[in-house]
Design an enzyme around this catalytic site. Structure first.
Site, mmCIF file in Angstrom:
data_model
loop_
_atom_site.group_PDB
_atom_site.id
_atom_site.type_symbol
_atom_site.label_atom_id
_atom_site.label_comp_id
_atom_site.label_asym_id
_atom_site.label_seq_id
_atom_site.Cartn_x
_atom_site.Cartn_y
_atom_site.Cartn_z
ATOM 1 C CB CYS A 1 -0.906 0.006 1.232
ATOM 2 S SG CYS A 1 -2.270 1.191 1.067
ATOM 3 C CE LYS B 1 -7.885 -1.416 4.407
ATOM 4 N NZ LYS B 1 -6.478 -1.148 4.104
ATOM 5 N NE ARG C 1 -6.667 4.636 5.054
ATOM 6 C CZ ARG C 1 -5.617 5.442 5.003
ATOM 7 N NH1 ARG C 1 -5.543 6.375 4.064
ATOM 8 N NH2 ARG C 1 -4.665 5.350 5.915
ATOM 9 C CE LYS D 1 -7.554 -4.069 7.359
ATOM 10 N NZ LYS D 1 -6.441 -3.408 6.756
ATOM 11 C CE1 TYR E 1 -1.391 -5.733 14.142
ATOM 12 C CE2 TYR E 1 -3.788 -5.931 14.005
ATOM 13 C CZ TYR E 1 -2.594 -5.423 13.519
ATOM 14 O OH TYR E 1 -2.603 -4.617 12.415
HETATM 15 C C1 PBG Z 1 -3.120 0.167 4.873
HETATM 16 C C2 PBG Z 1 -3.680 -0.759 5.867
HETATM 17 C C3 PBG Z 1 -4.507 -0.479 6.963
HETATM 18 C C4 PBG Z 1 -4.667 -1.663 7.653
HETATM 19 C C5 PBG Z 1 -3.976 -2.656 6.956
HETATM 20 N N1 PBG Z 1 -3.383 -2.078 5.841
HETATM 21 C C6 PBG Z 1 -5.046 0.802 7.461
HETATM 22 C C7 PBG Z 1 -6.015 1.542 6.697
HETATM 23 O O1 PBG Z 1 -6.537 1.112 5.669
HETATM 24 O O2 PBG Z 1 -6.242 2.667 7.131
HETATM 25 C C8 PBG Z 1 -5.447 -1.821 8.929
HETATM 26 C C9 PBG Z 1 -4.989 -2.920 9.796
HETATM 27 C C10 PBG Z 1 -5.452 -2.828 11.199
HETATM 28 O O3 PBG Z 1 -6.208 -1.950 11.619
HETATM 29 O O4 PBG Z 1 -5.013 -3.704 11.951
HETATM 30 N N2 PBG Z 1 -3.878 0.394 3.759
#
Ligand code: PBG
Length: 327
Positions: free
Chosen positions: A121, A196, A218, A249, A314
């Site tokens: 990313c 996501k 976002r 996710k 985690y």
């Molecule tokens: C980056 C990304 C994010 C997460 C994973 N890759 C953050 C977002 O999209 O703002 C979130 C992971 C988490 O909250 O544990 N694009």
């Protein structure tokens, strides 16, 4: 009377009729934050027990992961410098490529194996914190694709076992697949962050990765949490584009989507148990409000019951090393 309690009488009977096994650590992936610098191992305030590591401090977490028997690590970079384009994302000397090489060395020294998955990313690398490049204040989808492709090829060159694009740019899986194939990485799998959602549960991650958007949010690229059918379209698109593994996710509030995804696809399905979900359990446990071991076992089991094949969490190390079998 239907006596459903007949099969709950003792642990042996309950075990016999259990529909879902206790999660196998080999089905878990542990996210790791790797930062620029040296000699630093700093705990993330909102995620007790989770650290940002410099590459020279990865020994402990790699040894723990090997001892835990988990499948692998998913790497997130926290670079010292950011720019408009996020050019650190394809820097061979950046924290992620260096970490990939170091983790492979450590595994070889320990005679163990871990899959190293590179999250792909731009948000950790852009000065504005968006997951793509900005043109006239908007995230430009198509201009962002070659940058993601460059980041994926960079991770592959470093020796990553898999890449996982998380930006929710349309066409990113296809762009990465084509670039990997062109660079000779024909057998490197791609895990799509297919469905996501724009979620409040990413809060602690953005602190950990210093990746909060500096302006706006976002919602023009991540999904609206009111939508389930649209999630199935997203999953179908990634499948069509050549993803090897699909993902939903966050996890806890989205098990309906996981269940529907399971019914729709024959691809392996991952769920990402995100930072805010981890933080809630940790905070409640610390306040003496929940039993952490039992809560973690219940949470992880629920993902598999809903149809997930693997979980990015985690809790992976705590679960495998301390909680497994404690439910
Ligand atoms: C980056 C990304 C994010 C997460 C994973 N890759 C953050 C977002 O999209 O703002 C979130 C992971 C988490 O909250 O544990 N694009």
């Amino acid at each position: 009377m239907n006596r459903l309690r007949n099969l709950r009488k003792n642990a042996l009977l309950r075990g016999l009729v259990a529909e879902t096994a206790a999660p196998d650590p080999a089905k878990l992936i542990y996210p790791v934050f790797v930062r620029d610098g040296e000699g630093i191992e700093e705990e993330i305030a909102s995620m007790p027990g989770v650290y940002r590591y410099t590459v020279d401090r990865l020994d402990g977490v790699v040894k723990d992961a090997l001892r835990a028997g988990i499948a692998g690590l998913m790497l997130f970079g926290v670079p010292a410098r950011k720019d408009e384009e996020g050019s650190g994302a394809w820097d061979d000397g950046g924290p992620v490529p260096r970490a990939v090489r170091r983790i492979k060395e450590l595994c070889a020294a320990e005679r163990g194996q871990l899959l190293v998955i590179a999250d792909i990313c731009l948000c950790e690398y852009t000065s504005h914190g968006h997951c793509g490049v900005l043109r006239g204040g908007e995230v430009d989808n198509d201009a962002s694709l070659p940058l993601h492709a460059a980041a994926a090829v960079c991770a592959a060159r470093a020796g990553a076992d898999m890449v996982a694009p998380s930006s929710m740019m349309d066409g990113v899986v296809a762009a990465i697949r084509t670039a990997l194939d062109g660079a000779g990485f024909l057998s490197l799998p791609v895990m799509g962050y297919s469905a996501k959602f724009a979620s409040a549960f990413y809060g602690p991650f953005r602190e950990a990765a210093a990746s909060a958007p500096q302006c706006g949010d976002r919602k023009s690229y991540q999904m609206d949490f009111r939508n389930g059918r649209e999630a199935l379209r997203e999953l179908a698109c990634d499948e069509e584009e050549g993803a090897d593994i699909l993902m939903v996710k966050p996890a806890l509030c989205y098990l309906d989507v996981v269940r529907a995804a399971r019914a729709q696809t024959r691809l392996p399905l991952a769920v990402y148990n995100v930072s805010g979900e981890y933080a809630m359990v940790k905070a409640a446990a610390r306040a003496g409000m929940l039993d952490e071991a039992r809560t973690v076992c219940e949470v992880l089991t629920a993902f598999f019951r809903a149809g997930a094949d693997m979980v990015i969490t985690y809790h992976a190390l705590d679960y495998a090393l301390r909680f497994c079998g404690k439910a």
